[in-house]
Scaffold this motif. Sequence first.
Motif, PDB file in Angstrom:
ATOM      1  N   VAL A  45      13.646  30.696 -24.230  1.00  0.00           N
ATOM      2  CA  VAL A  45      14.349  31.025 -22.983  1.00  0.00           C
ATOM      3  C   VAL A  45      15.821  30.710 -23.190  1.00  0.00           C
ATOM      4  O   VAL A  45      16.175  29.609 -23.612  1.00  0.00           O
ATOM      5  CB  VAL A  45      13.797  30.190 -21.806  1.00  0.00           C
ATOM      6  N   SER A  46      16.692  31.692 -22.884  1.00  0.00           N
ATOM      7  CA  SER A  46      18.132  31.466 -23.028  1.00  0.00           C
ATOM      8  C   SER A  46      18.862  31.944 -21.787  1.00  0.00           C
ATOM      9  O   SER A  46      18.377  32.806 -21.056  1.00  0.00           O
ATOM     10  CB  SER A  46      18.665  32.182 -24.273  1.00  0.00           C
ATOM     11  N   ASP A  47      20.053  31.378 -21.560  1.00  0.00           N
ATOM     12  CA  ASP A  47      20.852  31.790 -20.397  1.00  0.00           C
ATOM     13  C   ASP A  47      21.678  33.018 -20.762  1.00  0.00           C
ATOM     14  O   ASP A  47      21.538  33.584 -21.849  1.00  0.00           O
ATOM     15  CB  ASP A  47      21.719  30.630 -19.900  1.00  0.00           C
ATOM     16  N   LYS A  85      24.009  40.112 -16.726  1.00  0.00           N
ATOM     17  CA  LYS A  85      22.865  39.486 -17.386  1.00  0.00           C
ATOM     18  C   LYS A  85      22.699  38.051 -16.896  1.00  0.00           C
ATOM     19  O   LYS A  85      23.667  37.304 -16.778  1.00  0.00           O
ATOM     20  CB  LYS A  85      23.048  39.488 -18.897  1.00  0.00           C
ATOM     21  N   ALA A  86      21.439  37.680 -16.626  1.00  0.00           N
ATOM     22  CA  ALA A  86      21.144  36.313 -16.198  1.00  0.00           C
ATOM     23  C   ALA A  86      20.562  35.494 -17.340  1.00  0.00           C
ATOM     24  O   ALA A  86      20.679  34.278 -17.357  1.00  0.00           O
ATOM     25  CB  ALA A  86      20.162  36.319 -15.032  1.00  0.00           C
ATOM     26  N   GLY A  87      19.928  36.160 -18.292  1.00  0.00           N
ATOM     27  CA  GLY A  87      19.338  35.441 -19.414  1.00  0.00           C
ATOM     28  C   GLY A  87      18.330  36.296 -20.143  1.00  0.00           C
ATOM     29  O   GLY A  87      18.167  37.480 -19.856  1.00  0.00           O
ATOM     30  N   GLY A  88      17.656  35.667 -21.097  1.00  0.00           N
ATOM     31  CA  GLY A  88      16.699  36.401 -21.898  1.00  0.00           C
ATOM     32  C   GLY A  88      15.531  35.543 -22.336  1.00  0.00           C
ATOM     33  O   GLY A  88      15.584  34.305 -22.291  1.00  0.00           O
ATOM     34  N   PHE A  89      14.488  36.210 -22.765  1.00  0.00           N
ATOM     35  CA  PHE A  89      13.267  35.577 -23.242  1.00  0.00           C
ATOM     36  C   PHE A  89      12.882  36.267 -24.532  1.00  0.00           C
ATOM     37  O   PHE A  89      12.509  37.437 -24.514  1.00  0.00           O
ATOM     38  CB  PHE A  89      12.146  35.730 -22.215  1.00  0.00           C
ATOM     39  N   THR A  90      12.985  35.573 -25.646  1.00  0.00           N
ATOM     40  CA  THR A  90      12.654  36.154 -26.932  1.00  0.00           C
ATOM     41  C   THR A  90      11.248  35.713 -27.314  1.00  0.00           C
ATOM     42  O   THR A  90      10.967  34.517 -27.386  1.00  0.00           O
ATOM     43  CB  THR A  90      13.670  35.731 -28.009  1.00  0.00           C
ATOM     44  N   LEU A  91      10.372  36.687 -27.568  1.00  0.00           N
ATOM     45  CA  LEU A  91       8.988  36.417 -27.896  1.00  0.00           C
ATOM     46  C   LEU A  91       8.804  36.479 -29.403  1.00  0.00           C
ATOM     47  O   LEU A  91       9.266  37.431 -30.051  1.00  0.00           O
ATOM     48  CB  LEU A  91       8.062  37.438 -27.218  1.00  0.00           C
ATOM     49  N   TRP A  92       8.130  35.473 -29.960  1.00  0.00           N
ATOM     50  CA  TRP A  92       7.900  35.354 -31.397  1.00  0.00           C
ATOM     51  C   TRP A  92       6.405  35.253 -31.666  1.00  0.00           C
ATOM     52  O   TRP A  92       5.656  34.701 -30.872  1.00  0.00           O
ATOM     53  CB  TRP A  92       8.580  34.108 -31.943  1.00  0.00           C
TER      54      TRP A  92
END
Length: 151
Positions: A45-47, A85-92
């Motif tokens: 989770v990133s801003d 943009k409010a943030g992001g979610f990178t799935l691994w």
Amino acid sequence: MKKRISLPVAALLCLALLAGCRTLVPGLTTGFSGEDFSKAQRIVVSDAEGTEKAVLTEEDEINAFVDAVNVGGWHFSELPEELTKAGGFTLWQKETITALFGLFGGEARENEICTFRVYADGDYLTIETGVMDFSFAIPQETADYLRGLTA
């Protein structure tokens, strides 16, 4: 004679490849189930600036995330202009090791599946796959939940 045989074989091969891609590319499915996202083994989770806020690694955390995003309520949509943009979610996910193509004494690498991008001023989400980006209108509860995680 070769042309008569090779043309139908090539057409069947293309159809088989497209059928196999249906689950890999969300935009190619008739309904968006989100099943592939539940296979994630780590969610970063990133801003808005890209600063890491949290990392979800426990199966319970990931399942709760997948349930909360309410994928059934998503609809393909054009993004309005000037969204912030409010943030992001990178799935691994770790790569699958098979007996035929296994790593000889090596360790499975972790690969990025996709990134969800959520916006501060709208109930929209973009999935960035590295090949294509898909934009969705999402339920307000889902957008509020995702923005809350990135804050």
